[in-house]
Design a protein around this motif. Structure first.
Motif, PDB file in Angstrom:
ATOM      1  N   HIS A  20       0.833  -1.202   0.000  1.00 27.06           N
ATOM      2  CA  HIS A  20       0.000   0.000   0.000  1.00 27.06           C
ATOM      3  C   HIS A  20       0.870   1.256   0.000  1.00 27.06           C
ATOM      4  N   ARG A  21       1.938   1.269   0.824  1.00 25.65           N
ATOM      5  CA  ARG A  21       2.851   2.417   0.855  1.00 25.65           C
ATOM      6  C   ARG A  21       3.591   2.569  -0.468  1.00 25.65           C
ATOM      7  N   ARG A  22       4.032   1.454  -1.031  1.00 30.19           N
ATOM      8  CA  ARG A  22       4.745   1.486  -2.315  1.00 30.19           C
ATOM      9  C   ARG A  22       3.876   2.149  -3.387  1.00 30.19           C
ATOM     10  N   VAL A  23       2.620   1.720  -3.474  1.00 27.62           N
ATOM     11  CA  VAL A  23       1.715   2.279  -4.475  1.00 27.62           C
ATOM     12  C   VAL A  23       1.415   3.748  -4.157  1.00 27.62           C
ATOM     13  N   ALA A  24       1.209   4.072  -2.886  1.00 28.56           N
ATOM     14  CA  ALA A  24       0.904   5.455  -2.509  1.00 28.56           C
ATOM     15  C   ALA A  24       2.056   6.404  -2.860  1.00 28.56           C
ATOM     16  N   THR A  25       3.286   5.934  -2.743  1.00 28.40           N
ATOM     17  CA  THR A  25       4.439   6.804  -3.002  1.00 28.40           C
ATOM     18  C   THR A  25       4.946   6.733  -4.437  1.00 28.40           C
ATOM     19  N   ARG A  26       4.665   5.640  -5.162  1.00 23.42           N
ATOM     20  CA  ARG A  26       5.209   5.473  -6.514  1.00 23.42           C
ATOM     21  C   ARG A  26       4.157   5.380  -7.611  1.00 23.42           C
ATOM     22  N   GLY A  27       2.904   5.180  -7.237  1.00 25.27           N
ATOM     23  CA  GLY A  27       1.860   4.936  -8.231  1.00 25.27           C
ATOM     24  C   GLY A  27       1.672   6.051  -9.239  1.00 25.27           C
ATOM     25  N   SER A  28       1.822   7.282  -8.820  1.00 19.52           N
ATOM     26  CA  SER A  28       1.597   8.396  -9.746  1.00 19.52           C
ATOM     27  C   SER A  28       2.681   8.483 -10.826  1.00 19.52           C
ATOM     28  N   ALA A  29       3.751   7.723 -10.703  1.00 22.26           N
ATOM     29  CA  ALA A  29       4.822   7.754 -11.701  1.00 22.26           C
ATOM     30  C   ALA A  29       4.339   7.319 -13.077  1.00 22.26           C
ATOM     31  N   THR A  30       3.278   6.510 -13.136  1.00 20.22           N
ATOM     32  CA  THR A  30       2.761   6.074 -14.444  1.00 20.22           C
ATOM     33  C   THR A  30       1.543   6.885 -14.890  1.00 20.22           C
ATOM     34  N   ASP A  31       1.215   7.928 -14.167  1.00 23.44           N
ATOM     35  CA  ASP A  31       0.041   8.735 -14.523  1.00 23.44           C
ATOM     36  C   ASP A  31       0.180   9.441 -15.869  1.00 23.44           C
ATOM     37  N   ASP A  32       1.399   9.541 -16.390  1.00 25.70           N
ATOM     38  CA  ASP A  32       1.599  10.161 -17.708  1.00 25.70           C
ATOM     39  C   ASP A  32       2.532   9.324 -18.584  1.00 25.70           C
ATOM     40  N   PHE A  33       2.532   8.004 -18.374  1.00 23.47           N
ATOM     41  CA  PHE A  33       3.430   7.119 -19.114  1.00 23.47           C
ATOM     42  C   PHE A  33       2.974   6.987 -20.570  1.00 23.47           C
ATOM     43  N   PRO A  34       3.838   7.310 -21.533  1.00 26.69           N
ATOM     44  CA  PRO A  34       3.440   7.251 -22.950  1.00 26.69           C
ATOM     45  C   PRO A  34       3.042   5.840 -23.396  1.00 26.69           C
ATOM     46  N   GLY A  35       1.937   5.758 -24.115  1.00 23.81           N
ATOM     47  CA  GLY A  35       1.468   4.486 -24.658  1.00 23.81           C
ATOM     48  C   GLY A  35       0.604   3.681 -23.708  1.00 23.81           C
ATOM     49  N   LEU A  36       0.492   4.126 -22.454  1.00 24.67           N
ATOM     50  CA  LEU A  36      -0.292   3.396 -21.461  1.00 24.67           C
ATOM     51  C   LEU A  36      -1.729   3.891 -21.469  1.00 24.67           C
ATOM     52  N   GLY A  37      -2.659   2.985 -21.760  1.00 24.78           N
ATOM     53  CA  GLY A  37      -4.071   3.323 -21.652  1.00 24.78           C
ATOM     54  C   GLY A  37      -4.443   3.461 -20.186  1.00 24.78           C
ATOM     55  N   PHE A  38      -4.247   2.365 -19.432  1.00 23.47           N
ATOM     56  CA  PHE A  38      -4.432   2.430 -17.982  1.00 23.47           C
ATOM     57  C   PHE A  38      -3.585   1.368 -17.301  1.00 23.47           C
ATOM     58  N   LYS A  39      -3.272   1.632 -16.038  1.00 20.28           N
ATOM     59  CA  LYS A  39      -2.625   0.664 -15.164  1.00 20.28           C
ATOM     60  C   LYS A  39      -3.423   0.648 -13.874  1.00 20.28           C
ATOM     61  N   ALA A  40      -3.953  -0.524 -13.539  1.00 19.98           N
ATOM     62  CA  ALA A  40      -4.659  -0.715 -12.276  1.00 19.98           C
ATOM     63  C   ALA A  40      -3.679  -1.379 -11.316  1.00 19.98           C
ATOM     64  N   TYR A  41      -3.310  -0.671 -10.275  1.00 21.82           N
ATOM     65  CA  TYR A  41      -2.421  -1.213  -9.244  1.00 21.82           C
ATOM     66  C   TYR A  41      -3.264  -2.121  -8.357  1.00 21.82           C
ATOM     67  N   CYS A  42      -3.284  -3.392  -8.689  1.00 24.31           N
ATOM     68  CA  CYS A  42      -4.163  -4.359  -8.023  1.00 24.31           C
ATOM     69  C   CYS A  42      -3.427  -5.131  -6.935  1.00 24.31           C
TER      70      CYS A  42
END
Length: 191
Positions: A20-42
């Protein structure tokens, strides 16, 4: 469109707060990743929603294969591999994507169905696409995607839900949702 997922199964006594901490601190890194439609951190947590395991299992819908390759061969996946070991990455050929009426996603499901050896694969996929369109009308659906693994002749349907999920499917909690190019995964557009 290409769908991708890796599952990192963790020990039964693993402190899932670490994920949960890993996603909370690093998850936004893919919010503008080129070519990515979506990433669900499951994630799945043992004893929650019927899960028998602790697992970190992100799911991706790539708009372009170049984005998927940049991710897999770049620093993001390298960092994950350094922390957890390099996981097996499942990859499917996208068949369809539909948006649902729900505005947010906090849960997800994955359903895998084998294509019978004696069935016409094209007809099976067409039926599955019609079912996907119907499935997307459920008021709890945020978005849903269908893909095919032609090496195993399996269909996979991944669905993002507003909250509650059906009991019969593999269920996840969505800890973060990156959607940099989700608008390019047009409703009803099939690949």
């Amino acid at each position: 469109m290409h769908l991708m997922q890796y599952e990192i199964t963790l020990p039964a006594d693993y402190d899932m707060a670490v994920i949960h901490r890993r996603v909370a601190t690093r998850g936004s890194a893919t919010d503008d990743f080129p070519g990515l439609g979506f990433k669900a951190y499951c994630a799945r947590e043992r004893g929650v929603d019927g899960s028998p395991v602790n697992q970190y299992a992100p799911f991706y819908a790539w708009r372009a294969v170049e984005g998927m390759n940049a991710f897999l061969w770049g620093p993001y996946f390298r960092g994950l591999s350094n922390d957890f070991g390099r996981p097996v990455v499942r990859h499917w050929v996208g068949a369809g994507f539909e948006r649902g009426p729900a505005g947010t996603a906090t849960a997800a499901t994955r359903r895998v169905e084998r294509v019978p050896a004696d069935a016409d694969a094209g007809e099976v996929v067409e039926r599955a696409l019609a079912e996907l369109r119907d499935h997307a009308r459920d008021p709890g659906v945020h978005a849903t995607a269908l893909a095919v693994d032609p090496s195993r002749w399996e269909l996979v349907r991944f669905t993002l839900w507003r909250d509650e999920t059906p009991d019969e499917e593999v269920r996840y909690r969505v800890l973060h949702l990156s959607r940099p190019e989700a608008d390019d995964l047009s409703p009803g557009r099939h690949w």
